[in-house]
Write a protein that holds these residues in place. Structure first.
Motif, PDB file in Angstrom:
ATOM      1  N   GLY A  72       0.707  -1.191   0.164  1.00  0.00           N
ATOM      2  CA  GLY A  72      -0.189   0.016  -0.045  1.00  0.00           C
ATOM      3  C   GLY A  72       1.054   1.272  -0.066  1.00  0.00           C
ATOM      4  O   GLY A  72       1.893   1.162   0.357  1.00  0.00           O
ATOM      5  N   THR A  80      -1.655   5.626  -5.826  1.00  0.00           N
ATOM      6  CA  THR A  80      -2.250   5.055  -4.534  1.00  0.00           C
ATOM      7  C   THR A  80      -3.405   4.395  -4.854  1.00  0.00           C
ATOM      8  O   THR A  80      -3.706   3.380  -4.291  1.00  0.00           O
ATOM      9  CB  THR A  80      -2.133   6.054  -3.489  1.00  0.00           C
ATOM     10  OG1 THR A  80      -0.982   6.714  -3.294  1.00  0.00           O
ATOM     11  CG2 THR A  80      -2.947   5.683  -2.229  1.00  0.00           C
ATOM     12  N   ASN A  84      -3.482   0.768  -3.848  1.00  0.00           N
ATOM     13  CA  ASN A  84      -4.474   0.411  -2.252  1.00  0.00           C
ATOM     14  C   ASN A  84      -5.544  -0.409  -2.870  1.00  0.00           C
ATOM     15  O   ASN A  84      -6.110  -1.242  -1.990  1.00  0.00           O
ATOM     16  CB  ASN A  84      -4.639   1.509  -1.597  1.00  0.00           C
ATOM     17  CG  ASN A  84      -3.230   2.165  -0.959  1.00  0.00           C
ATOM     18  OD1 ASN A  84      -2.298   1.539  -1.433  1.00  0.00           O
ATOM     19  ND2 ASN A  84      -3.707   3.321  -0.335  1.00  0.00           N
ATOM     20  N   TYR A 155      -6.032   8.363   0.095  1.00  0.00           N
ATOM     21  CA  TYR A 155      -5.688   7.292   0.979  1.00  0.00           C
ATOM     22  C   TYR A 155      -6.609   6.669   1.799  1.00  0.00           C
ATOM     23  O   TYR A 155      -7.061   5.483   1.658  1.00  0.00           O
ATOM     24  CB  TYR A 155      -4.454   7.673   1.808  1.00  0.00           C
ATOM     25  CG  TYR A 155      -4.167   6.647   2.975  1.00  0.00           C
ATOM     26  CD1 TYR A 155      -3.438   5.540   2.546  1.00  0.00           C
ATOM     27  CD2 TYR A 155      -4.495   6.520   4.359  1.00  0.00           C
ATOM     28  CE1 TYR A 155      -2.972   4.519   3.191  1.00  0.00           C
ATOM     29  CE2 TYR A 155      -4.052   5.566   5.083  1.00  0.00           C
ATOM     30  CZ  TYR A 155      -3.182   4.647   4.621  1.00  0.00           C
ATOM     31  OH  TYR A 155      -3.040   3.399   5.534  1.00  0.00           O
ATOM     32  N   LYS A 159      -8.775   2.994   1.566  1.00  0.00           N
ATOM     33  CA  LYS A 159      -8.593   2.036   2.614  1.00  0.00           C
ATOM     34  C   LYS A 159     -10.465   1.448   3.004  1.00  0.00           C
ATOM     35  O   LYS A 159     -10.370   0.609   3.165  1.00  0.00           O
ATOM     36  CB  LYS A 159      -8.079   2.659   3.701  1.00  0.00           C
ATOM     37  CG  LYS A 159      -6.625   2.854   3.362  1.00  0.00           C
ATOM     38  CD  LYS A 159      -5.761   1.219   3.219  1.00  0.00           C
ATOM     39  CE  LYS A 159      -4.540   1.203   2.947  1.00  0.00           C
ATOM     40  NZ  LYS A 159      -3.875  -0.024   2.606  1.00  0.00           N
TER      41      LYS A 159
END
Length: 261
Positions: A72, A80, A84, A155, A159
């Motif tokens: 990640g 990203t 991710n 980010y 997630k």
């Protein structure tokens, strides 16, 4: 009994600690990373994801017992998004057929306590729609802004999306129906290269503590802590835990949303 595991992000941080723990327990680990790994692959690209599956298949002989997707990035960048979310789902889906030959197949992915932050709805929608070009465009729109802890909406949104992906698919015939436990962990602050810069400054530590207050054992956990949890969730001992997002954060999640059970 020795098992064969695939660990992405194995060259540093949580991934490295997980690989080392599994090897110390007598298991075989096929480490994957962008450098310094058994399988060198860039999971931000389609080519890298294809190479990952091909190389793991060759090295494993077509059978693995566990897949632990740790790789990640925290950068406020479209890359990203690629690693991710799309890199993680490609790892899990691409290697799922290799789990079919195991007597106790398991898969785990690393989400984050950051999934509790506000998400960018445009990006979140494109992620859950499996629209990578659209998601990358949304990330370009969001830009490079970060908070004092070095995190960004890109980010936190990736997630939350990967955690939702686990919740959505763990019960499916291809996963639970095939005997494959699929879970995620959601770490708080971990002492890794990703958090080093924030932990070095008073402003960064304050920002981390604001988002991840940790009354149990201090502001940051060593990588060995999430590694131990990943190892158990991916073990044959885990016979019934699936579809869960397990927070490992010193109590932060319970402080931030105490009404949730």
């Amino acid at each position: 009994m020795s098992r064969t595991y695939v660990v992405t992000g194995a060259a540093s941080g949580i991934g490295k600690a997980t690989a080392e723990r599994l090897e110390a327990d007598g298991h075989r680990v096929i480490g994957v990373d962008i450098k310094d790994a058994d399988v060198v692959a860039d999971l931000s690209t389609g080519e890298g994801r294809t190479a990952l599956v091909h190389e793991v298949e060759q090295r494993s002989g077509g059978r693995v017992d566990g897949v632990i997707a740790v790789a990640g990035l925290v950068a406020a960048s479209p890359v990203t998004v690629g690693v991710n979310y799309f890199g993680a789902t490609a790892t899990l889906e691409g290697l799922r057929p290799l789990l079919a030959g195991s007597d106790a197949p398991r898969a785990v992915v690393v989400a984050s306590l950051a999934a509790l932050e506000e998400v960018d709805e445009g990006l979140y929608e494109r992620l859950l729609a499996d629209d990578e070009p659209g998601a990358r465009q949304e990330a370009e729109r969001i830009g490079t802004a970060t908070n004092a802890a070095g995190s960004s909406a890109i980010y936190s949104t990736t997630k939350k999306a990967i955690a939702q992906w686990v919740r959505t698919h763990a019960k499916d015939p291809e996963w639970a129906g095939a005997g494959i436990a699929l879970n995620a962990i959601a770490p708080g602050v971990i002492e890794t290269p990703m958090t080093a810069a924030a932990l070095e400054s008073a402003e960064g530590r304050a920002a981390l503590d604001a988002g991840a207050p940790s009354p149990l054992n201090g502001p940051a956990a060593p990588p060995a802590a999430p590694a131990a949890l990943l190892a158990w969730l991916a073990s044959a001992e885990n016979t019934h835990v699936t579809g869960q997002i397990v927070f490992i954060d010193g109590g932060a999640e319970s402080i931030r949303r105490p009404e949730r059970i």
